[in-house]
Design a protein around this motif. Structure first.
Motif, PDB file in Angstrom:
ATOM      1  N   MET A   1      44.014 -43.296  -3.776  1.00 39.63           N
ATOM      2  CA  MET A   1      45.152 -42.404  -3.742  1.00 39.63           C
ATOM      3  C   MET A   1      44.653 -41.015  -3.317  1.00 39.63           C
ATOM      4  N   THR A   2      45.328 -40.386  -2.415  1.00 39.29           N
ATOM      5  CA  THR A   2      44.917 -39.077  -1.907  1.00 39.29           C
ATOM      6  C   THR A   2      45.554 -37.954  -2.712  1.00 39.29           C
ATOM      7  N   ILE A  16      47.385 -35.717  -1.563  1.00 37.75           N
ATOM      8  CA  ILE A  16      48.780 -35.592  -1.111  1.00 37.75           C
ATOM      9  C   ILE A  16      49.660 -36.541  -1.908  1.00 37.75           C
ATOM     10  N   ASP A  17      49.183 -37.785  -2.124  1.00 36.13           N
ATOM     11  CA  ASP A  17      49.960 -38.753  -2.900  1.00 36.13           C
ATOM     12  C   ASP A  17      50.172 -38.280  -4.341  1.00 36.13           C
ATOM     13  N   VAL A  18      49.132 -37.729  -4.931  1.00 35.94           N
ATOM     14  CA  VAL A  18      49.180 -37.322  -6.340  1.00 35.94           C
ATOM     15  C   VAL A  18      50.067 -36.097  -6.542  1.00 35.94           C
ATOM     16  N   THR A  19      50.049 -35.172  -5.596  1.00 38.84           N
ATOM     17  CA  THR A  19      50.758 -33.905  -5.780  1.00 38.84           C
ATOM     18  C   THR A  19      52.171 -33.912  -5.236  1.00 38.84           C
ATOM     19  N   GLY A  20      52.459 -34.827  -4.323  1.00 40.48           N
ATOM     20  CA  GLY A  20      53.772 -34.836  -3.672  1.00 40.48           C
ATOM     21  C   GLY A  20      53.860 -33.850  -2.519  1.00 40.48           C
ATOM     22  N   ARG A  67      53.081 -32.263   1.268  1.00 40.20           N
ATOM     23  CA  ARG A  67      53.150 -32.871   2.603  1.00 40.20           C
ATOM     24  C   ARG A  67      51.980 -32.487   3.489  1.00 40.20           C
ATOM     25  N   THR A  78      47.588 -31.252   3.419  1.00 38.91           N
ATOM     26  CA  THR A  78      46.362 -31.166   2.633  1.00 38.91           C
ATOM     27  C   THR A  78      46.208 -29.790   2.006  1.00 38.91           C
ATOM     28  N   ALA A  86      48.423 -29.565  -0.962  1.00 42.31           N
ATOM     29  CA  ALA A  86      47.876 -30.422  -2.015  1.00 42.31           C
ATOM     30  C   ALA A  86      46.712 -29.731  -2.717  1.00 42.31           C
ATOM     31  N   THR A 108      46.680 -28.807  -6.601  1.00 47.41           N
ATOM     32  CA  THR A 108      45.609 -29.334  -7.449  1.00 47.41           C
ATOM     33  C   THR A 108      44.930 -28.207  -8.220  1.00 47.41           C
TER      34      THR A 108
END
Length: 93
Positions: free
Chosen positions: A1-2, A4-8, A10, A12, A15, A19
């Motif tokens: 999981m990247t 981007i996936d974890v934070t929602g 769009r 990097t 993200a 993070t």
């Protein structure tokens, strides 16, 4: 999981910002929890002294001061927060 996936986010870059900010929030939450635990301990000392001296466990006029202080500083949610803190520190009445 990247990230981007974890934070929602769009991108990097976004993200990375999210993070970092989340890490800061987690650190702040840990400090807040520690302060609440300290507040609970101080409140227990006050309650013990009051009860030992023949007083009541709760001082409602003091609680009203606390509610007002939080409400003035944080608005209506501050009142809810203060109620939760008071419940944690003295239990339900």
């Amino acid at each position: 999981m990247t990230a981007i996936d974890v934070t929602g986010a769009r991108t990097t870059e976004a993200a990375d910002v999210i993070t970092g900010a989340r890490e800061r929030i987690d650190a702040l939450d840990d400090r807040i929890i520690g302060l609440i635990q300290e507040r609970m301990a101080v409140s227990a000392v006050i309650q013990e002294a009051r009860i030992t001296s023949g007083g009541r466990r709760v001082n409602l006029s003091r609680e009203m001061e606390i509610l007002s202080h939080y409400s003035e500083a944080l608005g209506k949610p501050g009142t809810s927060l203060a109620m939760t803190l008071l419940e944690l520190c003295r239990g339900r009445i």
